[in-house]
Design a protein around this motif. Structure first.
Motif, PDB file in Angstrom:
ATOM      1  N   TYR A 516      33.077-119.061 -22.398  1.00 34.82           N
ATOM      2  CA  TYR A 516      31.142-117.739 -22.582  1.00 34.82           C
ATOM      3  C   TYR A 516      32.432-117.107 -20.572  1.00 34.82           C
ATOM      4  N   ALA A 517      33.176-118.422 -19.726  1.00 36.13           N
ATOM      5  CA  ALA A 517      33.602-117.466 -18.275  1.00 36.13           C
ATOM      6  C   ALA A 517      34.561-117.650 -18.056  1.00 36.13           C
ATOM      7  N   SER A 518      35.435-117.601 -18.432  1.00 32.41           N
ATOM      8  CA  SER A 518      36.968-117.665 -18.162  1.00 32.41           C
ATOM      9  C   SER A 518      37.607-116.432 -19.011  1.00 32.41           C
ATOM     10  N   GLY A 519      39.142-115.956 -18.190  1.00 35.99           N
ATOM     11  CA  GLY A 519      39.382-114.426 -18.120  1.00 35.99           C
ATOM     12  C   GLY A 519      39.377-114.391 -20.003  1.00 35.99           C
ATOM     13  N   MET A 520      39.786-115.401 -20.391  1.00 37.78           N
ATOM     14  CA  MET A 520      40.313-115.179 -21.504  1.00 37.78           C
ATOM     15  C   MET A 520      39.233-115.296 -22.520  1.00 37.78           C
ATOM     16  N   ALA A 521      37.788-115.883 -22.021  1.00 30.63           N
ATOM     17  CA  ALA A 521      36.606-115.140 -22.761  1.00 30.63           C
ATOM     18  C   ALA A 521      36.222-114.132 -22.830  1.00 30.63           C
ATOM     19  N   LEU A 522      36.712-113.318 -21.604  1.00 30.16           N
ATOM     20  CA  LEU A 522      36.458-112.446 -21.682  1.00 30.16           C
ATOM     21  C   LEU A 522      37.255-110.917 -21.844  1.00 30.16           C
ATOM     22  N   GLN A 523      38.131-111.468 -21.871  1.00 30.72           N
ATOM     23  CA  GLN A 523      38.827-110.729 -22.813  1.00 30.72           C
ATOM     24  C   GLN A 523      38.601-110.759 -24.112  1.00 30.72           C
ATOM     25  N   ARG A 524      38.505-111.999 -24.365  1.00 26.39           N
ATOM     26  CA  ARG A 524      38.118-111.772 -25.674  1.00 26.39           C
ATOM     27  C   ARG A 524      36.570-110.951 -26.038  1.00 26.39           C
ATOM     28  N   GLU A 525      35.833-110.868 -25.509  1.00 23.67           N
ATOM     29  CA  GLU A 525      34.637-110.201 -25.265  1.00 23.67           C
ATOM     30  C   GLU A 525      35.331-107.849 -25.394  1.00 23.67           C
ATOM     31  N   ALA A 526      36.066-108.314 -24.528  1.00 27.66           N
ATOM     32  CA  ALA A 526      36.706-106.666 -23.851  1.00 27.66           C
ATOM     33  C   ALA A 526      37.420-106.472 -25.440  1.00 27.66           C
ATOM     34  N   ALA A 547      47.495-103.827 -22.394  1.00 25.74           N
ATOM     35  CA  ALA A 547      46.065-104.257 -23.236  1.00 25.74           C
ATOM     36  C   ALA A 547      44.975-104.696 -22.913  1.00 25.74           C
ATOM     37  N   VAL A 548      44.133-104.607 -23.779  1.00 24.83           N
ATOM     38  CA  VAL A 548      42.577-104.688 -22.874  1.00 24.83           C
ATOM     39  C   VAL A 548      42.280-106.044 -22.249  1.00 24.83           C
ATOM     40  N   GLY A 549      41.764-106.184 -20.989  1.00 24.81           N
ATOM     41  CA  GLY A 549      41.465-108.058 -20.704  1.00 24.81           C
ATOM     42  C   GLY A 549      40.448-107.761 -19.955  1.00 24.81           C
ATOM     43  N   ALA A 550      39.721-108.911 -18.860  1.00 24.45           N
ATOM     44  CA  ALA A 550      38.976-108.731 -18.245  1.00 24.45           C
ATOM     45  C   ALA A 550      38.437-108.068 -17.209  1.00 24.45           C
ATOM     46  N   LEU A 551      40.179-107.507 -16.329  1.00 23.98           N
ATOM     47  CA  LEU A 551      39.123-106.305 -15.724  1.00 23.98           C
ATOM     48  C   LEU A 551      38.576-104.837 -15.940  1.00 23.98           C
ATOM     49  N   HIS A 552      39.396-104.782 -16.996  1.00 21.37           N
ATOM     50  CA  HIS A 552      38.555-103.736 -18.082  1.00 21.37           C
ATOM     51  C   HIS A 552      36.735-103.551 -17.970  1.00 21.37           C
ATOM     52  N   LEU A 553      36.845-104.911 -19.156  1.00 15.27           N
ATOM     53  CA  LEU A 553      35.470-105.316 -19.210  1.00 15.27           C
ATOM     54  C   LEU A 553      34.006-104.923 -17.151  1.00 15.27           C
ATOM     55  N   ILE A 554      34.620-105.595 -16.193  1.00 15.48           N
ATOM     56  CA  ILE A 554      34.151-105.480 -14.964  1.00 15.48           C
ATOM     57  C   ILE A 554      34.008-103.804 -14.964  1.00 15.48           C
ATOM     58  N   GLN A 555      34.946-102.865 -14.504  1.00 13.30           N
ATOM     59  CA  GLN A 555      35.224-101.704 -14.275  1.00 13.30           C
ATOM     60  C   GLN A 555      34.127-101.106 -15.583  1.00 13.30           C
ATOM     61  N   ALA A 556      33.980-101.521 -16.586  1.00 14.42           N
ATOM     62  CA  ALA A 556      33.108-101.105 -17.495  1.00 14.42           C
ATOM     63  C   ALA A 556      31.634-101.444 -17.238  1.00 14.42           C
ATOM     64  N   ALA A 557      32.130-102.261 -16.425  1.00 14.74           N
ATOM     65  CA  ALA A 557      30.208-102.868 -15.677  1.00 14.74           C
ATOM     66  C   ALA A 557      29.568-102.242 -14.885  1.00 14.74           C
ATOM     67  N   LYS A 558      30.062-102.063 -14.250  1.00 13.58           N
ATOM     68  CA  LYS A 558      30.637-101.064 -12.617  1.00 13.58           C
ATOM     69  C   LYS A 558      29.511-100.037 -12.689  1.00 13.58           C
ATOM     70  N   LEU A 559      31.011 -99.484 -13.878  1.00 12.45           N
ATOM     71  CA  LEU A 559      30.660 -97.343 -14.547  1.00 12.45           C
ATOM     72  C   LEU A 559      29.039 -97.513 -15.271  1.00 12.45           C
ATOM     73  N   GLY A 560      28.254 -99.075 -15.368  1.00 10.27           N
ATOM     74  CA  GLY A 560      27.433 -98.440 -15.890  1.00 10.27           C
ATOM     75  C   GLY A 560      26.814 -99.362 -17.679  1.00 10.27           C
TER      76      GLY A 560
END
Length: 648
Positions: A516-526, A547-560
């Motif tokens: 659920y919470a690892s960088g690889m898991a977030l990369q998969r969801e991203a 490559a799309v990764g966890a940091l992009h997911l975090i950025q998207a969440a911050k932007l709403g």
């Protein structure tokens, strides 16, 4: 013979010193004698066997139809400490000629007597393999020191109990050369009780004595406290006289102090007392019938705490001579046997009882196991024994290269986007760091980890860093020490299961925190969101070559991005549930979250703790690590802590 690689019979020398050790060695000797196609038997007799005052017990060996190859008079009379030392010296002078003549392949030595120490010393120095019977046991006198000294000289070990086996392993003996067989005497004991015994009782105690209505007494001097043991023997005889039951008293062994004990017997008139029968020796077959049907046995002989348990006969163990022995419930200890009344009370408590039979020391099948073990000995193996020492801190010599060397570890961090390896010094400094893009498949990741570690290790030599090991994983610190676990897998916190139906994890399970919470898991969801055009929101872009990764997911969440926010909330909740499980299991005072995702998870984790944890652990501090590269430092600490600060 094919199994041990020998092309001839195994020549076995059995050396017996007294009546007690012969009772353990005789079953083995009979077993060897029944297999002449495998073994040649040589019998050496020495010690108190050849002394009239102690029953000339060599005769029972002859009555058992064994040919005695050699008789060695090795006892210097005096029955004091000096005489024991002189007896060992005399045996050491005489044994080399005997061993040169017999040239045995292996010598079987029993127990913990000073004569046995002379035998083992002679055989070891003459490059003769030694099989030691009953090593690893604990009694409570100088016998312990002698027994353990023989263990160090012996090449092979036959022990009687699981505890004795563990003691031998703790003493650095090779587990492959230890046989847990049980006591050889039990092979005879467990088949002995149904024989005709009343005629034996009448022969030794009189025609008017009934079964369970007499006492067997056998007490030896304690060589480390002779004066007290003589006084205790005097009190024992007084108590037996007062108890007024027919008693068979056996003379003590030849240890220092035995002469004084015999004087006490004669002073009290025991040899002429109507209730007592005082004897120097009873053949073992008859002795076991006598103790099997006695109302009680009293004294400090190992026989009382070992063999007698096979019959459930009550035993009173006096003093400290057998204080460390394993015993059945039939044994009542009187460790401070300093008054006649105390011993008398013990007699009243024990006499006439019947306890369950105990098989602590054997199941009746020791001899077949020992013979099989003997056949497995390969005479082509190197004679020099090896000791299995536990790991200890390496002794670094005072060489300038060692002084200038930096003790270090390789740390591995398997992230969602990147795979990192670093050389980390003992001071927690990252000497050099290597970063590679994380491959897609498991096999590619493992190969890349190995490649990067090899490259880092080679570079470490140039940097004068001494690599102590490679670390991967999370950690739990207890009382300022990192917990490693029995197989170095403690604190695999990422693989705590927080959902029965959760996503697949790289470990092969599903529903783990890491899933659920690892960088690889977030990369998969991203990637899933990006593939569905649901990741990018206004003010956000991803270059085509990135490559799309966890940091992009975090950025998207911050932007709403509501979907990105939901994924991060689910991941934080999974991590929080894992932390709650740890709180309930370990009850730590501090939880430290580290890594680039820690600051995004901390508030969710705290919320989960408030909602799910027991009130007793809700006050725990949860903080974000302010270390640079905490994952690498934590992984390195697993190695550095274990190899340099662990106390064995």
């Amino acid at each position: 013979m094919e199994k041990n690689g020998n092309n001839r019979k195994l020549r076995v020398c059995v050396a017996t010193c007294n009546r007690a050790d012969y009772s353990k060695l005789a079953p083995i000797m009979f077993g060897i004698k029944t297999e002449p196609e495998f073994f040649e038997l040589d019998v050496v007799v020495l010690g108190s066997h050849l002394i009239d005052d102690y029953g000339n017990t060599y005769r029972m060996i002859e009555q058992d139809d064994f040919d005695i190859n050699t008789r060695l008079h090795t006892i210097v009379r005096g029955e004091d400490e000096a005489a024991m030392v002189e007896s060992v010296g005399l045996a050491l002078v005489k044994l080399p000629d005997v061993l040169n003549r017999l040239k045995p392949d292996i010598m079987i030595v029993h127990g913990d007597r000073f004569d046995a120490l002379a035998l083992a010393t002679s055989a070891a120095l003459m490059n003769i393999r030694i099989l030691h019977i009953e090593g690893g046991e604990v009694s409570g006198t100088i016998d312990d020191s002698i027994r353990h000294a023989i263990t160090k000289l012996a090449h092979y070990h036959v022990c009687c109990t699981r505890s004795a086996e563990q003691h031998l392993i703790s003493m650095c003996e090779d587990h492959d050369r230890i046989l847990l067989a049980g006591c050889p005497s039990y092979d005879k004991l467990l088949s002995a009780k149904n024989k005709d015994y009343m005629s034996i009782i009448r022969m030794w105690l009189g025609d008017d004595v009934k079964s369970k209505d007499y006492i067997v007494a056998l007490q030896h001097p304690v060589t480390t406290d002779i004066k007290h043991s003589i006084k205790m023997f005097e009190l024992t005889l007084d108590a037996l006289i007062s108890f007024n039951k027919r008693t068979l008293v056996l003379f003590p062994n030849i240890d220092a102090g035995s002469k004084e004990m015999v004087r006490v017997m004669r002073k009290k008139g025991i040899e002429h007392h109507p209730n007592f029968r005082a004897v120097k020796h009873v053949p073992f077959d008859q002795f076991i019938q006598l103790v099997a049907h006695a109302g009680c046995m009293i004294g400090n002989s190992s026989c009382g705490v070992r063999e007698v348990g096979a019959f459930g006969t009550p035993v009173i163990n006096l003093g400290t001579r057998q204080i460390g022995r394993e015993t059945g419930e039939n044994v009542l200890h009187v460790r401070d046997a300093d008054t006649q009344d105390k011993i008398l009370q013990a007699l009243h408590l024990q006499f006439g009882k019947q306890y369950p039979c105990s098989k602590i020391y054997g199941d009746g099948n020791a001899v077949p196991r020992i013979l099989k073990f003997l056949k497995s000995i390969d005479l082509q193996e190197p004679l020099q024994k090896k000791f299995c020492f536990p790991p200890v801190k390496e002794n670094i010599s005072q060489d300038i290269d060692h002084i200038l060397e930096t003790l270090s570890a390789l740390a591995v961090d398997l992230g969602g986007t990147n795979l990192r390896v670093a050389i980390v010094s003992m001071k927690g400094e990252i000497v050099k760091k290597y970063t590679q893009f994380n491959p897609k498949t498991y096999e590619e990741r493992i190969n890349l980890i190995l490649q990067m570690c090899v490259e880092a290790a080679a570079e470490a030599v140039k940097l004068n860093c001494r690599i102590l090991g490679v670390g991967i994983g999370g950690g739990i610190i207890h009382q300022h020490e990192l917990i490693h676990g029995s197989s170095f897998c403690a604190a695999e916190l990422g693989h705590l299961v927080v959902s029965l139906n959760g996503p697949d994890c790289s470990c092969g399970s599903h529903g783990c925190i890491e899933a659920y919470a690892s960088g690889m898991a977030l990369q998969r969801e991203a990637k899933k969101l990006h593939d569905e055009d649901l990741l990018l929101v206004e003010g956000m872009s991803v270059p085509k070559d990135e490559a799309v990764g966890a940091l992009h997911l975090i950025q998207a969440a911050k932007l709403g991005n509501a979907k990105a926010q939901s994924i991060l909330r689910t991941a934080g909740t999974a991590l929080g549930l894992g932390v709650v499980n740890i709180l309930h299991t370990m009850n730590p005072s501090l939880v430290i979250l580290s890594g680039v995702l820690a600051s995004h998870y901390i508030h969710i984790v705290k919320d989960v703790i408030r909602q799910q944890a027991l009130s007793s652990v809700q006050d725990v501090d949860v903080v974000v690590s302010d270390l640079v590269d905490p994952a690498l430092l934590g992984a390195a600490s697993m190695v550095l802590d274990y190899t340099t600060r662990r106390i064995y």
